[in-house]
Design a protein around this motif. Structure first.
Motif, mmCIF file in Angstrom:
data_model
loop_
_atom_site.group_PDB
_atom_site.id
_atom_site.type_symbol
_atom_site.label_atom_id
_atom_site.label_comp_id
_atom_site.label_asym_id
_atom_site.label_seq_id
_atom_site.Cartn_x
_atom_site.Cartn_y
_atom_site.Cartn_z
ATOM 1 N N SER A 325 24.257 53.872 43.997
ATOM 2 C CA SER A 325 23.326 52.474 44.197
ATOM 3 C C SER A 325 23.791 52.155 45.690
ATOM 4 C CB SER A 325 23.681 51.666 43.053
ATOM 5 O OG SER A 325 22.998 50.412 43.272
ATOM 6 N N SER A 437 18.501 46.432 47.420
ATOM 7 C CA SER A 437 18.171 46.423 46.185
ATOM 8 C C SER A 437 17.542 45.011 45.694
ATOM 9 C CB SER A 437 19.301 46.402 45.148
ATOM 10 O OG SER A 437 20.348 45.382 45.705
ATOM 11 N N TYR A 441 16.832 43.480 42.113
ATOM 12 C CA TYR A 441 17.955 43.010 41.739
ATOM 13 C C TYR A 441 18.943 42.096 42.543
ATOM 14 C CZ TYR A 441 17.027 47.066 38.761
ATOM 15 O OH TYR A 441 16.592 48.034 37.924
ATOM 16 N N ARG A 447 22.005 46.752 40.342
ATOM 17 C CA ARG A 447 21.101 48.010 40.365
ATOM 18 C C ARG A 447 21.869 49.179 39.858
ATOM 19 N NH1 ARG A 447 18.199 49.832 45.731
ATOM 20 N NH2 ARG A 447 20.479 49.983 46.459
#
Length: 464
Positions: A325, A437, A441, A447
């Protein structure tokens, strides 16, 4: 020293982690300051006022009106230096800087700095562990973990700092004991506008360093000005005797310093081919820091990596689910793809998010040579898909990948479920978004946690 004169009118702008650490620093030093934030309010205002009961705060107000006589502005990395208020105050003579200038003015111990578009946190953490394994007290932070000024609350033998382009762009040349530029690829184009400007900011890392460490695989990392500094480098092929490479010894792939083998690539616990380069970068920095080589090697062998950076979450029916991520730009995504690519296995790539004005054509080109399917979500889904479609005629450097299958998802749970359906035994499902993100998020960690939760639900039979 000039940075801590008591007659200055200091303004700390931006009250996130870095801004608060700057405030704590001034408070410890007994120096007056005021603080402001471009937001009208912040979520934890009560704790802020409790920690700094005597500080005057300004929220959402024009700083040029409330602090017209500011002499020094300490701007948090998240805020651009070309904000109208900041420009207006500099035109009145105010100086803009950040926490790095304050930090370097306070320390006499060696400081080792690491920057790059990707892998900064991995190399910073690993170098810190190498130094600790050699029996030294080391403060590790900056753009990772603790803000650098908070590291000054304890005494250390040396410091390792991760530095972002935002921190470098407002800092004076810093005399680092050694500095490494790991890689340079387009990132934060919404802030830096051009790769040329972004590259210039990254190169400022080397402006006054004693030892420069660069990546032989990436010409943009090579110091533009080399006089007065020693050089170290790392890359796949051998170079100088003090440089790090990979070579075959007795039929085994080894990380070497010059012609001397140090450890086997198969001894590393970090997954992905790209992480071999990261280990070599940390070893080159440890060598520049004159750390005992065996301690550095032992730390490299035991290092398993960081959360949300090529993190193995689960293996379900022979399919490996990898959480990357932290890959918030195209370069990081490409590194992960190339690091995990195998001719006999397919990668199902989950990507998408806030694009930061990124160009996805380089990603599309890489996908032409890797067996892959895409699962896209978030704001950037269509932009990535458009770059990868074989009928794209928007310009040069576009994809001709007519075999690439593209799926769209409306949530992380949906993305993982779709990826799980199209992946087979031996394949990899890789979350490596190539985007920020913040469309869905609060950050890359949330995330990544959402991905891990969805994978665990899939493993337990909770998704169809």
């Amino acid at each position: 020293m000039q940075l801590i004169q008591s007659d200055k009118k200091r303004v700390v702008v931006g009250l996130g982690l870095t801004g608060r650490s700057t405030m704590r620093f001034f408070q410890r030093m007994g120096l007056p300051f005021v603080a402001g934030d471009t937001r009208e309010s912040i979520p934890d205002m009560a704790s802020l006022r409790e920690e700094f009961p005597d500080v005057q705060f300004h929220f959402g107000q024009a700083l040029v009106d409330v602090c017209p006589d500011a002499s020094d502005i300490y701007l948090s990395p998240g805020l651009a230096v070309d904000l109208p208020d900041i420009v207006a105050l500099t035109e009145r003579g105010a100086r803009v800087s950040g926490d790095l200038d304050l930090f370097m003015a306070q320390v006499s111990e060696p400081v080792f700095a690491i920057s790059g578009s990707n892998a900064k946190s991995t190399v910073t953490t690993l170098l810190g562990q190498m130094i600790a394994a050699a029996g030294k007290s080391v403060g590790v932070g900056g753009n990772l973990g603790k803000p650098m000024l908070d590291l000054l609350e304890a005494k250390h033998d040396c410091y390792v700092l991760e530095l972002s382009s935002f921190q470098l762009e407002r800092a004076a040349p810093a005399k680092f004991a050694a500095a490494a530029l790991l890689n340079v690829s387009a990132d934060h184009m919404d802030r830096h506008k051009t790769l040329v400007e972004y590259h210039r900011v990254k190169q400022s890392l080397f402006a006054a360093t004693e030892v420069a460490v660069f990546n032989r695989q990436d010409p943009l990392t090579e110091p533009l000005q080399r006089s007065g500094m020693a050089l170290r480098s790392f890359g796949w092929q051998s170079s100088g005797m003090a440089d790090f490479c990979v070579a075959i010894h007795d039929g085994r792939e080894m990380i070497c310093r010059g012609v001397t083998p140090l450890l086997g690539v198969d001894e590393l616990r970090l997954p992905g081919r790209h992480n071999v380069l990261n280990v070599m970068a940390a070893l080159a920095m440890a060598d520049a820091a004159e750390i005992a080589l065996q301690a550095a090697i032992d730390a490299a062998k035991s290092f398993t990596g960081l959360a949300h950076r090529c993190e193995l979450v689960a293996n379900i029916d022979g399919v490996a689910f990898i959480n990357d991520s932290k890959a918030t730009n195209v370069g990081a995504c490409i590194a992960a793809l190339q690091g995990f690519a195998q001719p006999s296995a397919k990668i199902v790539l989950i990507a998408g998010g806030q694009t930061k004005s990124a160009d996805f054509a380089p990603l599309a080109k890489v996908l032409e040579s890797i067996p892959c399917e895409l699962v896209l979500l978030g704001e950037g889904a269509e932009a990535i898909a458009q770059a990868c479609r074989s009928d794209n005629n928007s310009g040069n450097n576009i994809s001709n990948n007519s075999k690439l299958r593209i799926h769209f998802a409306n949530s992380m749970e949906d993305a993982v479920a779709r990826a799980g359906r199209v992946a087979g035994a031996g394949d990899i499902v890789l979350l490596s978004p190539a985007c920020a993100s913040f469309d869905m998020y609060s950050g890359f960690a949330e995330r990544g946690d959402a991905f891990k939760a969805a994978v665990n639900a899939l493993a337990s039979g909770g998704q169809n």
